[in-house]
Design a protein around this motif. Structure first.
Motif, mmCIF file in Angstrom:
data_model
loop_
_atom_site.group_PDB
_atom_site.id
_atom_site.type_symbol
_atom_site.label_atom_id
_atom_site.label_comp_id
_atom_site.label_asym_id
_atom_site.label_seq_id
_atom_site.Cartn_x
_atom_site.Cartn_y
_atom_site.Cartn_z
ATOM 1 N N UNK A 4 -0.643 60.274 -3.095
ATOM 2 C CA UNK A 4 -0.445 59.377 -1.984
ATOM 3 C C UNK A 4 0.806 59.421 -1.191
ATOM 4 N N UNK A 5 0.913 59.428 0.013
ATOM 5 C CA UNK A 5 2.252 59.438 0.374
ATOM 6 C C UNK A 5 2.667 57.973 0.398
ATOM 7 N N UNK A 6 4.064 57.743 -0.125
ATOM 8 C CA UNK A 6 4.516 56.456 -0.300
ATOM 9 C C UNK A 6 4.322 55.916 -1.654
ATOM 10 N N UNK A 7 3.813 56.744 -2.624
ATOM 11 C CA UNK A 7 3.468 56.209 -3.902
ATOM 12 C C UNK A 7 4.017 57.300 -4.971
ATOM 13 N N UNK A 12 0.300 56.346 -9.831
ATOM 14 C CA UNK A 12 -0.556 56.675 -8.558
ATOM 15 C C UNK A 12 -0.125 57.974 -7.823
ATOM 16 N N UNK A 13 0.044 58.691 -8.503
ATOM 17 C CA UNK A 13 0.359 59.927 -8.125
ATOM 18 C C UNK A 13 -1.006 60.908 -7.736
ATOM 19 N N UNK A 14 -1.917 60.455 -8.629
ATOM 20 C CA UNK A 14 -3.118 61.313 -8.627
ATOM 21 C C UNK A 14 -4.398 60.257 -8.282
ATOM 22 N N UNK A 15 -4.081 59.293 -7.155
ATOM 23 C CA UNK A 15 -5.200 58.158 -7.122
ATOM 24 C C UNK A 15 -6.240 58.702 -6.167
ATOM 25 N N UNK A 16 -7.625 58.475 -6.621
ATOM 26 C CA UNK A 16 -8.655 58.947 -5.962
ATOM 27 C C UNK A 16 -8.625 58.758 -4.630
ATOM 28 N N UNK A 17 -8.932 59.629 -3.693
ATOM 29 C CA UNK A 17 -8.819 59.808 -2.324
ATOM 30 C C UNK A 17 -9.616 58.831 -1.854
ATOM 31 N N UNK A 18 -10.888 58.490 -2.468
ATOM 32 C CA UNK A 18 -11.824 57.284 -1.950
ATOM 33 C C UNK A 18 -11.127 56.063 -1.969
ATOM 34 N N UNK A 19 -10.271 55.813 -3.018
ATOM 35 C CA UNK A 19 -9.488 54.559 -3.035
ATOM 36 C C UNK A 19 -8.443 54.210 -1.718
ATOM 37 N N UNK A 20 -7.612 55.372 -1.358
ATOM 38 C CA UNK A 20 -6.894 55.435 -0.427
ATOM 39 C C UNK A 20 -7.704 55.028 1.051
ATOM 40 N N UNK A 48 -0.396 50.325 -8.330
ATOM 41 C CA UNK A 48 1.070 49.759 -8.897
ATOM 42 C C UNK A 48 2.357 50.520 -8.605
ATOM 43 N N UNK A 49 3.320 50.032 -8.407
ATOM 44 C CA UNK A 49 4.374 50.554 -8.025
ATOM 45 C C UNK A 49 4.501 51.301 -6.376
ATOM 46 N N UNK A 50 3.558 50.788 -5.798
ATOM 47 C CA UNK A 50 3.414 51.379 -4.395
ATOM 48 C C UNK A 50 4.641 50.876 -3.988
ATOM 49 N N UNK A 96 6.351 45.197 -7.272
ATOM 50 C CA UNK A 96 6.177 44.851 -8.669
ATOM 51 C C UNK A 96 5.329 43.755 -9.029
ATOM 52 N N UNK A 97 4.824 42.930 -8.050
ATOM 53 C CA UNK A 97 4.103 41.725 -8.000
ATOM 54 C C UNK A 97 3.445 41.515 -6.651
ATOM 55 N N UNK A 98 2.167 41.285 -6.854
ATOM 56 C CA UNK A 98 1.480 41.030 -5.297
ATOM 57 C C UNK A 98 0.402 39.977 -5.706
ATOM 58 N N UNK A 99 0.211 39.012 -4.809
ATOM 59 C CA UNK A 99 -0.743 38.037 -4.748
ATOM 60 C C UNK A 99 -1.259 37.479 -3.408
ATOM 61 N N UNK A 100 -2.319 36.917 -3.356
ATOM 62 C CA UNK A 100 -2.922 36.409 -2.198
ATOM 63 C C UNK A 100 -3.237 34.690 -2.674
ATOM 64 N N UNK A 101 -2.568 34.036 -1.953
ATOM 65 C CA UNK A 101 -2.675 32.503 -2.164
ATOM 66 C C UNK A 101 -2.033 31.647 -0.885
#
Length: 105
Positions: A4-7, A12-20, A48-50, A96-101
């Protein structure tokens, strides 16, 4: 799997392409509709760590506070405050943290 570019971390280096692909799809939907469901899926799927470049690539330009990025939807929560996603940026420019609220400040 693909890189993934940006990661650049091991998590997350070898993150499944379907996730991207799913992340891009929900990011495009958020940019078009600014809806809760699309933004929630991006928060869930962002690896994580994007880095901040990936967040901007997926969601567009944020409300940038320097220490976090914010993306809002056009709804208010029970406290009368805007609802949105917050992506906290560490000293290395990684999320390092993410949330929706509800965001009341």
């Amino acid at each position: 799997m693909k890189i993934i570019t940006g990661c650049k971390t091991a998590s997350c280096l070898f993150w499944p392409s379907y996730s991207m692909q799913a992340l891009k799809k929900y990011g495009q939907q958020y940019q078009k509709y600014q809806d809760y469901n699309s933004l929630n899926k991006v928060v869930e799927l962002l690896p994580p760590d994007a880095d901040t470049g990936l967040v901007k690539k997926i969601l567009g330009e944020p409300i940038d506070f320097g220490f976090d990025y914010r993306y809002l939807i056009d709804s208010s929560g029970p406290g009368g405050c805007v609802i949105g996603a917050v992506f906290h940026i560490n000293e290395y420019g990684k999320i390092d943290q993410k949330w929706l609220d509800e965001i009341c400040e």
